[in-house]
Design a protein around this motif. Sequence first.
Motif, PDB file in Angstrom:
ATOM      1  N   LEU A 117       0.841  -1.193   0.000  1.00  0.00           N
ATOM      2  CA  LEU A 117       0.000   0.000   0.000  1.00  0.00           C
ATOM      3  C   LEU A 117       0.878   1.245   0.000  1.00  0.00           C
ATOM      4  O   LEU A 117       1.593   1.528   0.943  1.00  0.00           O
ATOM      5  N   ASP A 118       0.802   1.995  -1.075  1.00  0.00           N
ATOM      6  CA  ASP A 118       1.636   3.173  -1.307  1.00  0.00           C
ATOM      7  C   ASP A 118       0.876   4.434  -0.886  1.00  0.00           C
ATOM      8  O   ASP A 118      -0.142   4.786  -1.486  1.00  0.00           O
ATOM      9  N   LEU A 119       1.378   5.126   0.137  1.00  0.00           N
ATOM     10  CA  LEU A 119       0.755   6.357   0.622  1.00  0.00           C
ATOM     11  C   LEU A 119       1.529   7.607   0.206  1.00  0.00           C
ATOM     12  O   LEU A 119       1.295   8.691   0.735  1.00  0.00           O
ATOM     13  N   SER A 120       2.421   7.472  -0.761  1.00  0.00           N
ATOM     14  CA  SER A 120       3.313   8.579  -1.109  1.00  0.00           C
ATOM     15  C   SER A 120       2.585   9.799  -1.659  1.00  0.00           C
ATOM     16  O   SER A 120       3.122  10.917  -1.621  1.00  0.00           O
ATOM     17  N   LEU A 121       1.372   9.633  -2.174  1.00  0.00           N
ATOM     18  CA  LEU A 121       0.630  10.770  -2.728  1.00  0.00           C
ATOM     19  C   LEU A 121      -0.144  11.546  -1.661  1.00  0.00           C
ATOM     20  O   LEU A 121      -0.673  12.625  -1.950  1.00  0.00           O
TER      21      LEU A 121
END
Length: 217
Positions: free
Chosen positions: A106-110
């Motif tokens: 799960l990518d929360l970079s945005l």
Amino acid sequence: MQHRNWIHHALLTSKGKGQCRELRDNFPDHERISTLICSPLRRAVQTATISFAPAINREGVQFIAHPLGQEANAHECDIGHIRTDLEGQFPELLADRDPAFALSKLDLSLIEVGWTSKVGKYAPDKLAVEKRGAELRTWLFTRPESRIVVVTHGAFLHFLTEDWTGDDPERGTGYLNCEARVFNFTDDSTKSDAHLFEDQDAKADRVKPNTESLKTI
């Protein structure tokens, strides 16, 4: 559906999780998904995690939380948590994934500072939500993947797709819980002005939950 709008950043109930498992089992295209985008609101993260775990578990499939996909309203249930708080909740939010995949998927970079503010581009007024829908559409259009799943919210979906078919003012949406529809980009879409239309061949085969499971979330 039970409207519990006062619950801050609400989670799915056991009934809601059951609806997600039903979608997971009935969705025919897990092997064709290239990327999965979800709203960072916890119930959307849970929905994506449970419903599309077979796709997310595949090597190379990205799982991205995008703040532009949050709900259109400013109810307590539609106000999220800051990124560090969400990261600390990964074990709980992703606990029901089956098959299991790495929490790091799960990518929360945005997720940016202010995504929970409900002001500016995240304001709940019609003009701001229309602009947010347009911004997310163009962002999706620029993605290189051919098949993207977007897990978002009933009211916002109408702004994202510009399709108000079946909208029910009492419910605030024309979508059912865990309903899946297929949209394509129009031929005249560009990187600065993208638009969607529902795939007519797939329309008759929309994936919908069992009627009995719709009584509560």
